[in-house]
Design a protein around this motif. Sequence first.
Motif, mmCIF file in Angstrom:
data_model
loop_
_atom_site.group_PDB
_atom_site.id
_atom_site.type_symbol
_atom_site.label_atom_id
_atom_site.label_comp_id
_atom_site.label_asym_id
_atom_site.label_seq_id
_atom_site.Cartn_x
_atom_site.Cartn_y
_atom_site.Cartn_z
ATOM 1 N N ALA A 175 51.346 18.812 0.781
ATOM 2 C CA ALA A 175 52.678 18.849 0.188
ATOM 3 C C ALA A 175 53.167 20.278 0.020
ATOM 4 C CB ALA A 175 52.660 18.133 -1.161
ATOM 5 N N GLY A 176 54.483 20.414 0.015
ATOM 6 C CA GLY A 176 55.077 21.727 -0.209
ATOM 7 C C GLY A 176 55.873 22.205 0.987
ATOM 8 N N CYS A 177 56.461 23.375 0.865
ATOM 9 C CA CYS A 177 57.283 23.941 1.937
ATOM 10 C C CYS A 177 56.443 24.186 3.187
ATOM 11 C CB CYS A 177 57.901 25.246 1.462
ATOM 12 S SG CYS A 177 58.826 26.131 2.750
ATOM 13 N N ALA A 178 56.847 23.585 4.296
ATOM 14 C CA ALA A 178 56.109 23.749 5.547
ATOM 15 C C ALA A 178 56.100 25.207 5.994
ATOM 16 C CB ALA A 178 56.733 22.865 6.631
ATOM 17 N N LEU A 179 57.186 25.911 5.749
ATOM 18 C CA LEU A 179 57.262 27.321 6.129
ATOM 19 C C LEU A 179 56.282 28.150 5.309
ATOM 20 C CD1 LEU A 179 61.154 27.540 6.248
ATOM 21 C CD2 LEU A 179 59.630 27.556 8.233
ATOM 22 N N HIS A 180 56.230 27.883 4.022
ATOM 23 C CA HIS A 180 55.325 28.608 3.125
ATOM 24 C C HIS A 180 53.869 28.370 3.513
ATOM 25 C CE1 HIS A 180 54.629 30.301 -1.055
ATOM 26 N NE2 HIS A 180 53.415 29.911 -0.692
ATOM 27 N N ARG A 181 53.520 27.116 3.719
ATOM 28 C CA ARG A 181 52.140 26.771 4.036
ATOM 29 C C ARG A 181 51.718 27.356 5.383
ATOM 30 N NH1 ARG A 181 49.828 22.635 1.067
ATOM 31 N NH2 ARG A 181 48.427 22.260 2.832
ATOM 32 N N ALA A 182 52.614 27.288 6.371
ATOM 33 C CA ALA A 182 52.287 27.804 7.701
ATOM 34 C C ALA A 182 52.110 29.314 7.686
ATOM 35 C CB ALA A 182 53.376 27.403 8.695
ATOM 36 N N ALA A 183 52.905 30.000 6.875
ATOM 37 C CA ALA A 183 52.768 31.452 6.765
ATOM 38 C C ALA A 183 51.389 31.821 6.241
ATOM 39 C CB ALA A 183 53.853 32.008 5.853
ATOM 40 N N LEU A 184 50.923 31.107 5.236
ATOM 41 C CA LEU A 184 49.606 31.389 4.669
ATOM 42 C C LEU A 184 48.502 31.141 5.697
ATOM 43 C CD1 LEU A 184 49.988 29.827 1.102
ATOM 44 C CD2 LEU A 184 50.100 32.243 1.736
ATOM 45 N N VAL A 185 48.640 30.063 6.466
ATOM 46 C CA VAL A 185 47.649 29.762 7.508
ATOM 47 C C VAL A 185 47.626 30.877 8.556
ATOM 48 C CG1 VAL A 185 47.078 28.195 9.399
ATOM 49 C CG2 VAL A 185 47.723 27.269 7.179
ATOM 50 N N ALA A 186 48.791 31.419 8.857
ATOM 51 C CA ALA A 186 48.901 32.490 9.857
ATOM 52 C C ALA A 186 48.494 33.849 9.300
ATOM 53 C CB ALA A 186 50.332 32.549 10.388
ATOM 54 N N GLY A 187 48.175 33.892 8.019
ATOM 55 C CA GLY A 187 47.811 35.164 7.404
ATOM 56 C C GLY A 187 48.998 36.079 7.186
ATOM 57 N N GLU A 188 50.176 35.504 7.053
ATOM 58 C CA GLU A 188 51.393 36.286 6.864
ATOM 59 C C GLU A 188 52.019 35.977 5.505
ATOM 60 O OE1 GLU A 188 54.012 36.030 10.257
ATOM 61 O OE2 GLU A 188 52.312 35.749 11.628
ATOM 62 N N ARG A 189 53.019 36.740 5.139
ATOM 63 C CA ARG A 189 53.667 36.554 3.840
ATOM 64 C C ARG A 189 54.679 35.421 3.913
ATOM 65 N NH1 ARG A 189 56.194 42.160 2.031
ATOM 66 N NH2 ARG A 189 57.488 41.631 3.838
ATOM 67 N N PRO A 190 54.646 34.489 2.977
ATOM 68 C CA PRO A 190 55.642 33.426 2.968
ATOM 69 C C PRO A 190 57.075 33.944 2.948
ATOM 70 C CG PRO A 190 53.836 32.819 1.550
ATOM 71 C CD PRO A 190 53.587 34.242 1.969
ATOM 72 N N LEU A 191 57.312 35.089 2.306
ATOM 73 C CA LEU A 191 58.679 35.605 2.237
ATOM 74 C C LEU A 191 59.209 36.008 3.607
ATOM 75 C CD1 LEU A 191 59.072 38.993 2.375
ATOM 76 C CD2 LEU A 191 57.785 38.841 0.264
ATOM 77 N N ASP A 192 58.310 36.226 4.564
ATOM 78 C CA ASP A 192 58.741 36.568 5.914
ATOM 79 C C ASP A 192 59.048 35.329 6.748
ATOM 80 O OD1 ASP A 192 58.502 39.353 5.550
ATOM 81 O OD2 ASP A 192 56.337 39.243 5.903
ATOM 82 N N TRP A 193 58.789 34.151 6.193
ATOM 83 C CA TRP A 193 59.019 32.904 6.917
ATOM 84 C C TRP A 193 60.152 32.078 6.316
ATOM 85 C CZ3 TRP A 193 55.407 29.898 10.335
ATOM 86 C CH2 TRP A 193 54.438 30.724 10.934
ATOM 87 N N LYS A 194 60.471 32.298 5.064
ATOM 88 C CA LYS A 194 61.356 31.396 4.339
ATOM 89 C C LYS A 194 62.794 31.920 4.260
ATOM 90 C CE LYS A 194 59.401 29.635 0.592
ATOM 91 N NZ LYS A 194 58.624 29.567 -0.674
ATOM 92 N N PRO A 195 63.776 31.024 4.024
ATOM 93 C CA PRO A 195 65.151 31.483 3.775
ATOM 94 C C PRO A 195 65.179 32.458 2.599
ATOM 95 C CG PRO A 195 65.099 29.104 4.105
ATOM 96 C CD PRO A 195 63.665 29.548 4.009
#
Length: 248
Positions: free
Chosen positions: A127-147
């Motif tokens: 559950a949760g924002c797909a963009l946020h979760r995917a960023a964490l899996v990619a080892g990147e910052r969620p703020l770089d993926w989200k609106p």
Amino acid sequence: MTSLPLDLHEWISFEDEEEDRTWVFDVTFLASSWRCIFGEGCSGVLTEPTPELQHGCCSYGAHFVDDDDRAHIERVAKRLTEEQWQFRKVSRKRGGPIHVDKAGDTVTRLVDDACIFLNRPDFEGGAGCALHRAALVAGERPLDWKPEVCWQLPLRRIDETDNYGHMTSTLREWKRRDWGPGGHEFHWWCTDSSDAFVGPDAVYLSMRDEIVELVGAEPYQRFVELMEQRRDTQVTLLPHPALRHGVR
């Protein structure tokens, strides 16, 4: 004795050495223990408490600040897999995750009364924002993926310019009024609820990356130095209103 205002805050301000600007920081919020409690008791932003939905503040979708913000999310969305994003197929069928609504605003589409990027509790990918979760899996910052509005919450920067061109930039907590008239109809909002003030660190430390993106590295560092000076002199900071009044 005169009673104190319900929403009493302390502030720090200083002049920018490089620009014709004054920075103003909401010490009461930034020094508080607020943290996001999505999926941990967050009641959401509907007119009734709905913690079981795990919508958080995603019930109304995300509004985009400009064309660059929209284009960025369209690019990032292409990186999401079906294992990461519950509504990837739905997005394709509807012509993409973003559209212009009846009011003329560019927003993320809604699916079952919430943002199309929000994975629901029954989704195997989590559950949760797909963009946020995917960023964490990619080892990147969620703020770089989200609106932009999504990664900034619950922070808000406001710029005001006087008649002589001097700008005052204020960084503060996001309040109900910042949502527009509908914000006052929410049953619950995290920055005025004691439920969300349970973090181990002050907001200005836990949200360092977001604050730097909003104000820049030098103003942020100057603010940190001023906060450390206050700590060293053992100044007692004003508790956040949600804690003083036990708002839930």
